[in-house]
Design an enzyme around this catalytic site. Structure first.
Site, PDB file in Angstrom:
ATOM      1  N   SER A   1       0.841  -1.201   0.000  1.00 20.43           N
ATOM      2  CA  SER A   1       0.000   0.000   0.000  1.00 20.43           C
ATOM      3  C   SER A   1       0.882   1.259   0.000  1.00 20.43           C
ATOM      4  O   SER A   1       1.708   1.426  -0.892  1.00 20.43           O
ATOM      5  CB  SER A   1      -0.961  -0.035   1.191  1.00 20.43           C
ATOM      6  OG  SER A   1      -1.979   0.931   1.051  1.00 20.43           O
TER       7      SER A   1
ATOM      8  N   ASP B   1      -8.110  -2.954  -7.427  1.00 22.27           N
ATOM      9  CA  ASP B   1      -7.591  -2.740  -6.079  1.00 22.27           C
ATOM     10  C   ASP B   1      -8.704  -2.195  -5.177  1.00 22.27           C
ATOM     11  O   ASP B   1      -9.276  -1.144  -5.456  1.00 22.27           O
ATOM     12  CB  ASP B   1      -6.417  -1.769  -6.131  1.00 22.27           C
ATOM     13  CG  ASP B   1      -5.755  -1.578  -4.788  1.00 22.27           C
ATOM     14  OD1 ASP B   1      -6.353  -0.906  -3.932  1.00 22.27           O
ATOM     15  OD2 ASP B   1      -4.645  -2.111  -4.587  1.00 22.27           O
TER      16      ASP B   1
ATOM     17  N   HIS C   1      -6.337  -5.955  -1.862  1.00 19.04           N
ATOM     18  CA  HIS C   1      -5.365  -4.896  -1.591  1.00 19.04           C
ATOM     19  C   HIS C   1      -4.312  -5.478  -0.669  1.00 19.04           C
ATOM     20  O   HIS C   1      -4.614  -5.873   0.457  1.00 19.04           O
ATOM     21  CB  HIS C   1      -6.057  -3.702  -0.928  1.00 19.04           C
ATOM     22  CG  HIS C   1      -5.148  -2.531  -0.686  1.00 19.04           C
ATOM     23  ND1 HIS C   1      -4.592  -1.794  -1.722  1.00 19.04           N
ATOM     24  CD2 HIS C   1      -4.698  -1.959   0.462  1.00 19.04           C
ATOM     25  CE1 HIS C   1      -3.853  -0.815  -1.211  1.00 19.04           C
ATOM     26  NE2 HIS C   1      -3.898  -0.903   0.103  1.00 19.04           N
TER      27      HIS C   1
END
Length: 403
Positions: A179, A275, A342
Site C-alpha cells: 500500500s 484494487d 489490496h
C-alpha cells in the site's frame, strides 16, 4: 468537498489499517519484537509526534544470513495539519502506540514451505509513522501542534541502522512494501540501490502501491488534489525522483505512472486491477457518492450492480493503461490479477498456499522468486473480473466500515 475528501482518505484508511497487524496474526506466522532507533532522534528523524522510528527484525539464518528483505508498512497518508494530528497519537504517527510484537507471514515467513525463496533471509518490517511514504522533511516544528514532518530522515536513519547491523554486507537485497509502503518502495527504489555495494544484487517489489491518477465517479480529480496536498504539507518535493520533478508538478510525482518507467533498479509490481482501496477511495470515495449508492458494492464486489461493474471495468482499463508502458522493460516484473484485493504479499493465503491466486498457474511467491533469481521473467495481466476463480476477493465488515 475538500474536508470530506480528507475524511475518506485519512480517517477511514487509518481506521481500517489499524487492523492490519491483526490480519497478519495467522497460525503460520511467528512473533518478532520491535526495535526503536533511539539514535535517530538526535538527527530529527522522528515520527509525527517526535518519537523515535521503529522496525521489527527477524535475523537471517543458514544460506540467507547475508540476504536482506526490507518490507515497508502501509497506512495511507495525511495531507494537512488536521489529518496529521488525527494520526499523531496512533500507531501511524507514534512509535509509542505501536504493538511490541508483529507476526511475520507470507513474504516474511520463516518456513521454507510457505516462503521457499526468502524464508531464511534477514527480514525487516519497517513501521510507518510519518504519513508521507517516507518523503517529507520540514525543519520547522510548530509548538502548537508539535508535528514533525520528517519521513525522509526516518528512512535514512533506519537504513543507516540496518547497514550497521550487517546489511552493508548484503549479497542479495529487496526493498518491498504494501500500500503506502508499496509506494515507498517505488519512490525509494533507486535510493535503496545507491546505499548498497555495487556487487549486491538489489531489486524492489511494490505490493498494491501502484495508485493511479484518475477521476472519481463524480468526475473530480479527487486523488490528484489529495496527493498534491500531501507533498506540500510534508515538503516532499525535494525528495521525490528528480527524473519526474524535472518534468512535472511535484504532486504528480507521487503517482507511480509518472515515475516507474524511469526507475533504473529492477522492480516487480504486484497489484489487483480492481484494487479494493483504490475502488473505495479513488474511484468512489464518499464525497463523490453522497447518497451511498456505492456502499454495498465497495463492501463486496458481488453486491455491485451491472452499471457499477461497468465503471469498475473502465477503471481496470485505466489502470492497465497507466502500467502499460512498463511491459516492454526487461527489468520490470508484474503480477496484475483481477481480484478485488489490496496487499497480497504479506498474507499467507495470497502469497503462497494451496488455494492462493494464480496467473498462468503461477503463485505470487513463485512469480516473484523466479523473477528475483532470474530463473524466468514474469509479466502477466489477468483477464477481466470475474474470470479468475483463484481470487481471494475481500469482503469488508459493514460494522468496521466508515463512509
Amino acid at each position: 468537498m475538500a474536508n470530506n475528501a480528507r475524511f475518506d482518505l485519512g480517517q477511514w484508511l487509518s481506521f481500517v489499517l489499524v487492523l492490519c497487524p491483526l490480519i497478519l496474526l495467522k497460525v503460520d506466522g511467528f512473533p518478532v519484537g520491535i526495535t526503536y532507533v533511539q539514535d535517530a532522534v538526535a538527527k530529527g528523524a522522528v515520527c509525527l509526534d517526535g518519537s523515535p522510528p521503529a522496525y521489527h527484525l527477524a535475523p537471517g539464518f543458514g544460506s540467507g544470513i547475508n540476504n536482506w528483505l526490507i518490507q515497508i508498512e502501509g497506512g495511507g497518508w495525511c495531507n494537512n495539519v488536521t489529518t496529521c494530528l488525527e494520526r499523531k497519537n496512533t500507531r501511524l504517527g507514534s512509535s509509542k502506540q505501536m504493538v511490541k510484537e508483529l507476526s511475520f507471514s507470507g513474504i516474511l515467513s520463516n518456513k521454507q514451505k510457505f516462503n521457499p525463496d526468502f524464508y531464511n533471509w534477514n527480514k525487516i518490517k519497517v513501521r510507518y509513522c510519518d504519513g508521507s511514504s517516507f518523503t517529507g522533511d520540514v525543519e520547522a516544528v510548530n509548538p502548537a501542534t508539535n508535528l514533525h514532518f520528517r519521513g525522509e530522515r526516518v528512512w535514512l536513519a533506519i537504513m543507516e541502522d540496518l547497514l550497521a547491523k550487517g546489511m552493508k554486507n548484503a549479497q542479495n537485497a529487496i526493498l518491498s512494501g504494501c500500500s503506502a509502503g508499496g509506494l515507498t518502495s517505488i519512490l525509494h527504489c533507486d535510493k535503496f540501490r545507491s546505499i548498497l555495494p555495487s556487487i549486491t544484487k538489489v531489486k524492489c517489489l511494490s505490493d498494491a502501491g501502484y495508485f493511479i491518477n484518475t477521476k472519481d465517479v463524480s468526475g473530480a480529480q479527487h486523488i490528484e488534489t489529495f496527493y498534491s496536498e500531501v507533498v506540500a504539507t510534508h515538503g516532499s518535493a525535494k525528495n521525490l525522483p528528480p527524473s519526474c520533478t524535472s518534468r512535472l508538478r511535484p504532486g504528480l510525482c507521487f503517482f507511480p505512472q509518472y515515475v516507474a518507467s524511469q526507475i533504473q533498479t529492477p522492480i516487480f509490481f504486484v497489484n489487483a486491477a480492481y484494487d479494493s482501496w483504490q475502488i473505495k477511495n479513488i474511484l468512489a470515495p464518499g464525497v463523490a457518492d453522497p447518497h451511498g449508492t456505492w456502499h454495498d458494492c465497495k463492501l463486496d464486489i458481488k453486491n455491485c450492480s451491472p452499471v457499477q461493474l461497468k465503471t469498475m471495468q473502465d477503471f481496470r482499463v485505466q489502470f492497465l493503461s497507466a502500467i502499460n508502458g512498463l511491459i516492454n522493460s526487461p527489468s520490470k516484473g508484474m503480477f496484475i490479477d483481477s481480484c478485488y484485493a489490496h496487499c497480497q504479499t504479506e498474507m499467507q493465503e495470497t502469497w503462497l498456499r494451496t488455494d492462493s491466486p494464480v496467473l498462468s498457474k503461477t503463485t505470487i511467491a513463485k512469480a516473484v522468486g523466479d523473477w528475483f533469481y532470474d530463473r524466468s521473467p514474469f509479466q502477466k495481466i489477468d483477464c477481466p473480473y470475474p474470470c479468475n476463480p483463484t481470487c481471494h476477493n475481500r469482503i469488508f465488515d459493514p460494522q468496521g466500515y466508515l463512509e
